[in-house]
Each structure stands twice: as structure tokens, then as C-alpha cells.
Design a protein around this motif. Structure first.
Motif, PDB file in Angstrom:
ATOM      1  N   SER A   1       3.224  -2.811   0.338  1.00 31.33           N
ATOM      2  CA  SER A   1       2.888  -3.212  -1.032  1.00 31.33           C
ATOM      3  C   SER A   1       1.597  -2.568  -1.535  1.00 31.33           C
ATOM      4  CB  SER A   1       2.756  -4.743  -1.111  1.00 31.33           C
ATOM      5  OG  SER A   1       1.664  -5.196  -0.319  1.00 31.33           O
ATOM      6  N   CYS A   2       0.952  -1.750  -0.682  1.00 28.04           N
ATOM      7  CA  CYS A   2      -0.341  -1.157  -1.049  1.00 28.04           C
ATOM      8  C   CYS A   2      -0.203   0.005  -2.027  1.00 28.04           C
ATOM      9  CB  CYS A   2      -1.077  -0.678   0.203  1.00 28.04           C
ATOM     10  SG  CYS A   2      -1.657  -2.010   1.265  1.00 28.04           S
ATOM     11  N   SER A   3       0.832   0.790  -1.856  1.00 27.19           N
ATOM     12  CA  SER A   3       0.984   1.977  -2.692  1.00 27.19           C
ATOM     13  C   SER A   3       2.431   2.450  -2.638  1.00 27.19           C
ATOM     14  CB  SER A   3       0.057   3.094  -2.218  1.00 27.19           C
ATOM     15  OG  SER A   3       0.475   3.579  -0.948  1.00 27.19           O
ATOM     16  N   ARG A   4       2.772   3.359  -3.550  1.00 33.18           N
ATOM     17  CA  ARG A   4       4.124   3.914  -3.553  1.00 33.18           C
ATOM     18  C   ARG A   4       4.379   4.715  -2.278  1.00 33.18           C
ATOM     19  NH1 ARG A   4       5.873   7.174  -8.777  1.00 33.18           N
ATOM     20  NH2 ARG A   4       5.507   5.060  -9.599  1.00 33.18           N
ATOM     21  N   THR A   5       3.346   5.429  -1.841  1.00 29.36           N
ATOM     22  CA  THR A   5       3.484   6.227  -0.617  1.00 29.36           C
ATOM     23  C   THR A   5       3.826   5.345   0.575  1.00 29.36           C
ATOM     24  OG1 THR A   5       1.918   7.883  -1.419  1.00 29.36           O
ATOM     25  CG2 THR A   5       2.313   7.802   0.957  1.00 29.36           C
ATOM     26  N   PHE A   6       3.073   4.275   0.745  1.00 33.15           N
ATOM     27  CA  PHE A   6       3.326   3.393   1.890  1.00 33.15           C
ATOM     28  C   PHE A   6       4.576   2.547   1.691  1.00 33.15           C
ATOM     29  CE2 PHE A   6      -0.950   4.402   3.355  1.00 33.15           C
ATOM     30  CZ  PHE A   6      -0.739   4.446   4.720  1.00 33.15           C
ATOM     31  N   ARG A   7       4.954   2.301   0.460  1.00 34.06           N
ATOM     32  CA  ARG A   7       6.215   1.587   0.221  1.00 34.06           C
ATOM     33  C   ARG A   7       7.379   2.398   0.771  1.00 34.06           C
ATOM     34  NH1 ARG A   7       8.006   1.267  -5.809  1.00 34.06           N
ATOM     35  NH2 ARG A   7       8.470   3.446  -5.259  1.00 34.06           N
TER      36      ARG A   7
ATOM     37  N   ASP B   1      -9.781   0.682  -0.046  1.00 33.74           N
ATOM     38  CA  ASP B   1      -9.359   1.299  -1.292  1.00 33.74           C
ATOM     39  C   ASP B   1      -8.000   1.966  -1.096  1.00 33.74           C
ATOM     40  OD1 ASP B   1      -8.987   2.818  -3.563  1.00 33.74           O
ATOM     41  OD2 ASP B   1     -11.093   3.425  -3.697  1.00 33.74           O
ATOM     42  N   PRO B   2      -7.007   1.689  -1.962  1.00 37.10           N
ATOM     43  CA  PRO B   2      -5.697   2.326  -1.833  1.00 37.10           C
ATOM     44  C   PRO B   2      -5.779   3.846  -1.816  1.00 37.10           C
ATOM     45  CG  PRO B   2      -5.607   0.523  -3.418  1.00 37.10           C
ATOM     46  CD  PRO B   2      -7.046   0.713  -3.063  1.00 37.10           C
ATOM     47  N   CYS B   3      -6.796   4.414  -2.490  1.00 36.80           N
ATOM     48  CA  CYS B   3      -6.944   5.867  -2.497  1.00 36.80           C
ATOM     49  C   CYS B   3      -7.200   6.396  -1.099  1.00 36.80           C
ATOM     50  CB  CYS B   3      -8.087   6.276  -3.425  1.00 36.80           C
ATOM     51  SG  CYS B   3      -7.767   5.961  -5.170  1.00 36.80           S
TER      52      CYS B   3
ATOM     53  N   THR C   1      -3.767   6.447   0.765  1.00 35.11           N
ATOM     54  CA  THR C   1      -2.845   7.503   0.354  1.00 35.11           C
ATOM     55  C   THR C   1      -3.373   8.880   0.697  1.00 35.11           C
ATOM     56  OG1 THR C   1      -3.844   7.432  -1.856  1.00 35.11           O
ATOM     57  CG2 THR C   1      -1.852   6.127  -1.502  1.00 35.11           C
ATOM     58  N   SER C   2      -4.670   8.982   1.013  1.00 33.90           N
ATOM     59  CA  SER C   2      -5.231  10.281   1.364  1.00 33.90           C
ATOM     60  C   SER C   2      -5.082  10.606   2.845  1.00 33.90           C
ATOM     61  CB  SER C   2      -6.718  10.322   0.982  1.00 33.90           C
ATOM     62  OG  SER C   2      -7.465   9.404   1.772  1.00 33.90           O
TER      63      SER C   2
END
Length: 238
Positions: free
Chosen positions: A34-40, A5-7, A10-11
């Protein structure tokens, strides 16, 4: 919580997320980005791509791309090595006849890798491919062992990771007949059919010596062949 889960991603605490990214190779960094803005944002950091450049090309000086940073430098260098690899592949394809190649051409392909300054990771990415002609796998393997001096254990691990350790080649060589009481005996023909993994594990030192030396002195001819020719059509992306 589902770890896919992307959540969940990001947590993660920032320091843990940084450690994860710095342990990855370039394709995985790009995928994770590409998973999330944070990881981008994290996967686009210059420090991440500078580390990837140094890891892949430790003996070469890579210049930072003035517009795209170290990620751009990595991509540019990867594309450069990919184009050089295509030259080697084309050369081997042109020298191939009846699913075999003469040792002179084989050694010339290895010399091209040296001239183009391929590193171990370049070979792993661009030549250790299961859908390539196995002769190209062998060229890359021989270059890593004989010219780069990569430890056998590291090469075997790379073969395992790319799922090609059990691919086989057939090496045939012809030796001048020995002299016996003033008469020369018939020329000798020898061959070995052997996997890539077993070729470098030490059990077939004679075959490796023949490949390394080529056709000279008492060995008149050396030929490397495959039992089934597999088209070369796959190229790695960064």
C-alpha cells in the motif's frame, strides 16, 4: 533521506526491493504493497505469494486460485484455517468451567488441531495471541511440541514474538495413594503454577508428562486452570 518517505522506497534498486519483499510475512507484504504503485505491483507478484504459501503450509498441497492467483490461494487457505481455529476455540469455551478445563477436553482440543492439519505458523498466527484464553495458548504450544515436533527454541521464539512467554497456567493433578504394608495411603494432590516458556524449557518435565498422558493409571484427574480468564476476541488477518 528519511527512510519512511515513499520516495526512498521507490528509489531502491529492483533486486534489493525484491529481496526485501521475499523476506516479509504476509501481513507485512500487504502493508508494504500500500506504500506505492511500485510496491503494489511487486507485492502482488504470484512468486511472492507462492513462496508465502509454501512457507506457511510446507506439507500441504495448495491449489492456485484460477482468478486471483497465489495471493487468492493464500487468503482462501488462511480463512479456512481461521474458521477451523474458531471451532477449536468454541469447543474449549464450552468445556471451560470455573476458569479451568479437565485434561480430557484439553487433549481433545489438541486432537482437533491434528485433525484439522494445523501447521506451526497456523498455530503462531491463530493461537499465540496475548488476548486469548491462556489455555488456548497452551493447547497450541503443546500441539507444536508434542505432535509437530517443532524444536523448543523455535516455539520459545514464537512465544516471545507474540508477547506471551510469561503467561501462566496452573496444572493440578491427583494421584492414587501408594500402598504401604498392605494399607493405601491418602490420595496425593499436586499442582504447579508455571509460565508457558518455563513449561517447555525442561525444568517442568513432570508437568508436561502429566498433560501429555492425561488421567490414566495412577493419575486420577488432571485440571488446567488460569488465575484470570481473558476473553477470546482477536483473530489474525492475512
Amino acid at each position: 533521506m528519511n527512510q519512511s518517505d515513499p520516495c526512498f522506497l521507490t528509489s531502491l534498486p529492483d533486486d534489493i526491493a525484491h529481496k526485501i519483499v521475499f523476506l516479509l510475512q504476509a501481513p507485512d507484504v500487504s502493508s508494504l504493497g500500500s506504500c506505492s504503485r511500485t510496491f503494489r505491483d511487486l507485492c502482488g507478484l504470484d512468486s511472492v505469494w507462492l513462496g508465502l504459501c509454501r512457507d506457511r503450509w510446507p506439507s500441504q498441497e495448495i491449489v492456485q486460485d484460477s482468478l486471483k492467483g497465489w495471493k487468492g490461494s493464500y487468503i482462501n487457505k488462511h480463512m479456512e484455517m481461521t474458521e477451523k481455529a474458531k471451532i477449536v476455540v468454541k469447543f474449549v469455551d464450552q468445556c471451560f468451567s470455573n476458569e479451568s478445563i479437565e485434561v480430557g477436553y484439553y487433549l481433545a482440543a489438541i486432537e482437533n488441531l491434528r485433525m484439522f492439519r494445523f501447521g506451526f505458523k497456523d498455530v503462531e498466527i491463530l493461537f499465540f495471541k496475548p488476548d486469548m484464553n491462556v489455555i488456548l495458548n497452551l493447547v497450541g504450544l503443546h500441539y507444536c511440541i508434542g505432535w509437530l515436533g517443532v524444536p523448543v527454541e523455535d516455539v520459545i521464539e514464537a512465544l516471545r514474538c507474540t508477547k506471551i512467554p510469561d503467561r501462566e497456567v496452573c496444572v493440578r493433578w491427583w494421584k492414587l495413594g501408594r500402598w504401604f504394608y498392605g494399607f493405601r495411603m491418602h490420595d496425593e494432590s499436586r499442582f504447579r503454577q508455571i509460565s508457558l516458556k518455563d513449561l517447555i524449557k525442561g525444568g517442568e518435565d513432570e508437568v508436561m508428562r502429566v498433560l501429555h498422558r492425561g488421567a490414566l493409571h495412577e493419575v486420577m484427574r488432571v485440571q488446567i486452570s488460569v488465575t484470570k480468564l481473558i476473553p477470546v476476541s482477536s483473530w489474525a488477518t492475512y
